[in-house]
Design an enzyme around this catalytic site. Structure first.
Site, PDB file in Angstrom:
ATOM      1  CB  ALA A 159      76.987  47.124  39.409  1.00 40.23           C
ATOM      2  CD  GLU A 160      72.659  50.662  37.977  1.00 37.40           C
ATOM      3  OE1 GLU A 160      72.328  51.855  38.245  1.00 37.40           O
ATOM      4  OE2 GLU A 160      73.172  50.088  37.114  1.00 37.40           O
ATOM      5  CB  SER A 161      73.311  52.880  44.428  1.00 32.17           C
ATOM      6  OG  SER A 161      72.717  51.798  44.930  1.00 32.17           O
TER       7      SER A 161
END
Length: 551
Positions: A159-161
């Protein structure tokens, strides 16, 4: 120190602020040692403008699929997708598909195919993230297990990177776990001109585990902790006080309290967990948890020439950066030790290189000759190097540069700075080098160049090279022994130069330079240096006495 897991080319990054951590080497339940994650203070020469970090050639934008919002998504869930939703992950769902539209839309976006059976852009991105993550998921899972954290959190970098270690957000968050600079430093990650440990897959994972633990202890709920990871604990705390509620889903109903990104963050993450728990039934390839390469950690001293070191073990710079994405220069920070990750079969070659300082070619450094009109500011801009760093590396405190003097400048990743590999000397050259070592009468000092040494001893550069079996002067290192021929003749020439002239003793005053003194007495700077056994790197201080022969 063996690492039983992966090197992370891509890591997932988050953006916020919190407390410090300080951890030494850790040991797994199996007895395998994990990479150390020491607390390192930011270097004094760190860039003040953090967004400049994203200007590096290696820096990459976040995948656009990470910023897709539910309003951009469309389509109905298939029968396979609905069946997958029945399985519960470790973090238990508190909502159904009908209760949260954002969750359902993200789930469909990352799994959907078109009418011809081709993957949509969301599914293509998810397939890429799965492939990226396999190198480091085993290590992240090991760390989170040992910390007692829910294992589903190992998928948070999706979800982040998208598990991209090189990813930078427009806000300045970086790495697999998307730490903002302030938060990264508070959890022990160095972020400065030399390196960005937010991109270190191992140290950043320890920092993320620490941060998530702090957030869960603060809120007592994983949904609120995840929201705080995205928006910051301060913002979530204020929103809870204003709303009077104590759970994320009630909080998310009020659009005035949380940004859309944060309101959708938890549903998106829960959708990701659902997908990775049902990969095969959804038509994805299963994760391979045995793909992580075996790596070793090597501690190297400050100022190590990383380019030369990687060349010594037959690893090109691009591969070295893939294994060690935190480094931003060819040379490590001169003021602190650092950790390097390398394949196990390269350890012997690297240790041999590090044990032989005379074998260190300065491939990661540039030698620059100062030209008329140059200034510290101009060189700082040209080489993207802070003025303080340039002065410190060259042991110069003066603000004045003299044409003709040489400066050492640390190279930066990129083809134009890369050096060719060094070949073995020919038998004839090796014999010359052996003879020169037996007759050696000079030890290389900090800041010496072959040209300086030749000028100081009144021998030609080519003569000095031939006498020592050197193909160039780029391979000099501090402590190296050289043979300088005809040193007796040098003394004789000094006497001849001074014969018939009057000896004057000059006492150095504040602000004096060799160039100023030579001009005052109408002699050449080279003669002044020769008379006083100095070279262009020598430092003179107030109170020093210099010999000057004047007519």
């Amino acid at each position: 120190m063996r690492i039983a897991s992966a090197v992370m080319i891509s890591l997932v990054l988050l953006a916020t602020a919190c407390a410090t951590r300080e951890t030494g080497p850790t040991t797994s339940s199996s007895g395998a040692q994990l990479p150390p994650s020491p607390f390192l203070e930011a270097n004094q020469c760190a860039l003040d403008e953090e967004k400049k970090l994203a200007g590096e050639p290696e820096a990459q934008d976040l995948d656009p699929e990470l910023s897709a919002e539910p309003s951009d998504l469309s389509g109905e869930l298939t029968a396979e997708e609905r069946e997958a939703l029945k399985n519960e992950p470790e973090i238990q769902f508190q909502l159904t598909v009908t209760e949260n539209e954002a969750f359902a839309k993200y789930f469909h976006f990352f799994t959907a195919k078109d009418k011809d059976g081709n993957p949509g852009k969301g599914r293509k991105a998810f397939e890429l993230w799965l492939e990226r993550s396999q190198q480091f998921l085993p290590y992240v899972r090991q760390v989170f297990r040992e910390r007692g954290l829910p294992e589903d959190l190992v998928f948070l970098p999706f979800a982040e990177s998208g598990y991209n270690a090189w990813a930078y957000s427009r806000a300045g968050a970086a790495g697999m776990w998307q730490f903002m600079p302030f938060t990264g430093r508070k959890f022990g990650l160095t972020v400065d001109w030399w390196s960005d440990e937010r991109r270190d897959p191992y140290k950043a994972t320890h920092a993320a585990a620490d941060y998530l633990t702090v957030l869960h202890n603060m809120f007592g709920d994983w949904y609120l902790a995840l929201a705080a990871y995205n928006a910051g604990e301060g913002r979530i705390s204020r929103a809870l006080r204003k709303s009077g509620t104590d759970n994320f889903f009630d909080l998310a109903k009020d659009r005035r309290l949380l940004a859309l990104e944060t309101r959708d963050y938890v549903p998106k993450f829960l959708a990701i967990i659902k997908i990775v728990k049902n990969l095969e039934s959804l038509g994805f390839k299963p994760l391979n948890w045995n793909e992580a390469p075996q790596l070793e950690t090597v501690e190297v001293q400050g100022g190590t020439d990383l380019l030369a070191m990687s060349t010594s073990c037959d690893i090109d710079w691009k591969q070295f950066q893939t294994l060690n994405p935190s480094f931003r220069r060819h040379v490590s920070n001169p003021e602190q030790k650092c950790t390097v990750y390398l394949p196990a079969d390269k350890l012997t070659a690297v240790n041999d290189y590090l044990s032989k300082p005379n074998a260190r070619p300065y491939a990661g450094w540039l030698s620059y000759r100062v030209r008329s009109g140059d200034s510290w500011w101009a060189l700082s801009r040209r080489f993207d190097t802070p003025i303080a760093v340039l002065k410190k590396l060259n042991n110069i405190s003066s603000n004045t540069l003299r044409p003709g003097e040489h400066l050492m400048i640390p190279g930066k990743g990129g083809a134009k700075y890369a050096a060719a590999k060094y070949s073995e000397p020919t038998p004839a050259r090796a014999k010359t080098q052996a003879i020169a070592q037996k007759r050696a009468n000079y030890v290389v000092q900090t800041g010496d160049t072959l040209w300086d040494i030749a000028q100081h001893h009144n021998v030609s550069l080519n003569t000095l090279r031939r006498a020592n079996g050197l193909s160039s002067g780029k391979n000099l290192s501090v402590g190296q022994r050289l043979y300088i021929p005809d040193t007796g003749g040098v003394k004789q020439r000094i006497e001849e130069q001074s014969d018939g002239n009057r000896l004057v003793t000059h006492k150095v005053r504040r602000g004096d330079t060799l160039w100023d003194i030579a001009r005052r007495y109408n002699v050449s700077p080279q003669r002044l240096m020769t008379w006083n056994n100095l070279n262009k790197r020598s430092v003179i201080r107030p109170g020093d006495k210099l010999k000057v022969y004047v007519e």
